[in-house]
Write a protein that holds these residues in place. Structure first.
Motif, PDB file in Angstrom:
ATOM      1  N   PHE A 118       0.863  -1.179   0.000  1.00  0.00           N
ATOM      2  CA  PHE A 118       0.000   0.000   0.000  1.00  0.00           C
ATOM      3  C   PHE A 118       0.895   1.223   0.000  1.00  0.00           C
ATOM      4  O   PHE A 118       2.104   1.132   0.220  1.00  0.00           O
ATOM      5  CB  PHE A 118      -0.945   0.010   1.215  1.00  0.00           C
ATOM      6  CG  PHE A 118      -0.263   0.356   2.516  1.00  0.00           C
ATOM      7  CD1 PHE A 118      -0.263   1.657   3.007  1.00  0.00           C
ATOM      8  CD2 PHE A 118       0.387  -0.621   3.255  1.00  0.00           C
ATOM      9  CE1 PHE A 118       0.367   1.972   4.204  1.00  0.00           C
ATOM     10  CE2 PHE A 118       1.030  -0.313   4.459  1.00  0.00           C
ATOM     11  CZ  PHE A 118       1.010   0.990   4.931  1.00  0.00           C
ATOM     12  N   ARG A 119       0.297   2.378  -0.280  1.00  0.00           N
ATOM     13  CA  ARG A 119       1.073   3.610  -0.237  1.00  0.00           C
ATOM     14  C   ARG A 119       0.185   4.738   0.277  1.00  0.00           C
ATOM     15  O   ARG A 119      -1.038   4.683   0.183  1.00  0.00           O
ATOM     16  CB  ARG A 119       1.612   3.967  -1.620  1.00  0.00           C
ATOM     17  CG  ARG A 119       0.551   4.309  -2.639  1.00  0.00           C
ATOM     18  CD  ARG A 119       1.148   4.584  -3.989  1.00  0.00           C
ATOM     19  NE  ARG A 119       0.103   4.745  -5.013  1.00  0.00           N
ATOM     20  CZ  ARG A 119       0.337   4.768  -6.313  1.00  0.00           C
ATOM     21  NH1 ARG A 119       1.575   4.642  -6.771  1.00  0.00           N
ATOM     22  NH2 ARG A 119      -0.662   4.909  -7.161  1.00  0.00           N
ATOM     23  N   TYR A 120       0.846   5.733   0.824  1.00  0.00           N
ATOM     24  CA  TYR A 120       0.136   6.920   1.278  1.00  0.00           C
ATOM     25  C   TYR A 120       0.090   7.928   0.138  1.00  0.00           C
ATOM     26  O   TYR A 120       1.092   8.160  -0.541  1.00  0.00           O
ATOM     27  CB  TYR A 120       0.832   7.530   2.494  1.00  0.00           C
ATOM     28  CG  TYR A 120       0.771   6.642   3.713  1.00  0.00           C
ATOM     29  CD1 TYR A 120      -0.422   6.473   4.406  1.00  0.00           C
ATOM     30  CD2 TYR A 120       1.907   5.963   4.161  1.00  0.00           C
ATOM     31  CE1 TYR A 120      -0.485   5.651   5.515  1.00  0.00           C
ATOM     32  CE2 TYR A 120       1.845   5.137   5.275  1.00  0.00           C
ATOM     33  CZ  TYR A 120       0.651   4.999   5.953  1.00  0.00           C
ATOM     34  OH  TYR A 120       0.583   4.173   7.048  1.00  0.00           O
ATOM     35  N   THR A 121      -1.086   8.503  -0.081  1.00  0.00           N
ATOM     36  CA  THR A 121      -1.254   9.507  -1.124  1.00  0.00           C
ATOM     37  C   THR A 121      -1.904  10.746  -0.514  1.00  0.00           C
ATOM     38  O   THR A 121      -2.303  10.743   0.662  1.00  0.00           O
ATOM     39  CB  THR A 121      -2.157   8.993  -2.267  1.00  0.00           C
ATOM     40  OG1 THR A 121      -3.514   8.963  -1.808  1.00  0.00           O
ATOM     41  CG2 THR A 121      -1.738   7.608  -2.721  1.00  0.00           C
ATOM     42  N   ALA A 122      -2.045  11.794  -1.318  1.00  0.00           N
ATOM     43  CA  ALA A 122      -2.704  13.011  -0.850  1.00  0.00           C
ATOM     44  C   ALA A 122      -4.155  12.752  -0.480  1.00  0.00           C
ATOM     45  O   ALA A 122      -4.745  13.479   0.318  1.00  0.00           O
ATOM     46  CB  ALA A 122      -2.625  14.083  -1.938  1.00  0.00           C
ATOM     47  N   ASN A 123      -4.731  11.686  -1.046  1.00  0.00           N
ATOM     48  CA  ASN A 123      -6.128  11.336  -0.760  1.00  0.00           C
ATOM     49  C   ASN A 123      -6.269  10.214   0.261  1.00  0.00           C
ATOM     50  O   ASN A 123      -7.346   9.652   0.417  1.00  0.00           O
ATOM     51  CB  ASN A 123      -6.831  10.933  -2.061  1.00  0.00           C
ATOM     52  CG  ASN A 123      -6.868  12.064  -3.067  1.00  0.00           C
ATOM     53  OD1 ASN A 123      -7.111  13.212  -2.696  1.00  0.00           O
ATOM     54  ND2 ASN A 123      -6.595  11.751  -4.321  1.00  0.00           N
ATOM     55  N   GLY A 124      -5.178   9.867   0.917  1.00  0.00           N
ATOM     56  CA  GLY A 124      -5.210   8.785   1.901  1.00  0.00           C
ATOM     57  C   GLY A 124      -4.522   7.544   1.381  1.00  0.00           C
ATOM     58  O   GLY A 124      -3.977   7.529   0.271  1.00  0.00           O
ATOM     59  N   PRO A 125      -4.538   6.462   2.163  1.00  0.00           N
ATOM     60  CA  PRO A 125      -3.860   5.227   1.750  1.00  0.00           C
ATOM     61  C   PRO A 125      -4.483   4.627   0.501  1.00  0.00           C
ATOM     62  O   PRO A 125      -5.687   4.710   0.287  1.00  0.00           O
ATOM     63  CB  PRO A 125      -4.055   4.292   2.949  1.00  0.00           C
ATOM     64  CG  PRO A 125      -4.436   5.163   4.089  1.00  0.00           C
ATOM     65  CD  PRO A 125      -5.145   6.336   3.497  1.00  0.00           C
TER      66      PRO A 125
END
Length: 197
Positions: A118-125
């Motif tokens: 998984f990755r963290y993004t500006a919109n959440g995981p």
């Protein structure tokens, strides 16, 4: 040919475990359709719990790990590779004390790796294991599966979704220690065969 990952978590043997019996029926159906099988028995493998050192090793880029970190991260690397290679995941698990077996939670802690699964993004995981199918085979002595007191199947479904695996189907034999337990098991076994047909 599809790759099938079969994960079991019951402390009981194959002949005694209801969840293993349900999971095996799903797996048999999938293999009959041309799948290639990898099995991971969590109860046999004595997975480690995540410590601060193991957590740091798991997050360190493989090329930058010390020899000690490489050793600590090896089991997580293996478990993650199994998940990444799988097209279909079958998880057979009992409900223990309203939740997942400790070894199933240990597996989840090892495969949840930021930047890999998984990755963290500006919109959440965002889950990185998209496009996979999962089947859950669940057994419970008294906890009604899907109820407010069932913290296993709800948690596991959420966790898989967190990794990007949102196509999840479940078959359950619950309340099997009460009245009509054998009939409930038989009904769940029949449903398991049909589920992956």
């Amino acid at each position: 040919m599809s790759n099938i990952l079969y994960i079991t978590a019951s402390i009981r043997s194959e002949s005694e475990s209801v969840s293993r019996g349900l999971g095996q029926r799903i797996v048999d159906s999938l293999v009959a359709q041309g799948g290639q099988l990898t099995t991971r028995d969590l109860a046999e493998n004595d997975l480690p719990y995540v410590s601060a050192e193991r957590f740091a090793a798991n997050l360190a880029p493989a090329a930058e790990r010390t020899p000690e970190q490489a050793d600590l991260a090896a089991i997580a690397d293996t478990l993650i590779a199994e998940l990444q290679a799988a097209d279909t995941i079958v998880i057979a698990s009992p409900v223990y004390n309203f939740g997942p077996p400790a070894v199933l939670k240990a597996w989840a802690d090892l495969v949840a790796r930021a930047g890999t699964t998984f990755r963290y993004t500006a919109n959440g995981p965002e889950g990185l294991l998209k496009g996979k199918k999962a089947y859950l085979a669940v057994a419970s002595g008294g906890t009604p599966v899907g109820s407010e007191m069932d913290f296993m199947s709800r948690w596991l479904t959420f966790f898989l979704g967190f990794l990007g695996i949102s196509d999840v189907e479940m078959v359950a034999a619950d309340g099997i220690m009460g009245a009509n337990g054998e009939a409930k098991i038989a009904a769940a076994q029949e449903a398991a065969v049909k589920l992956a047909a």
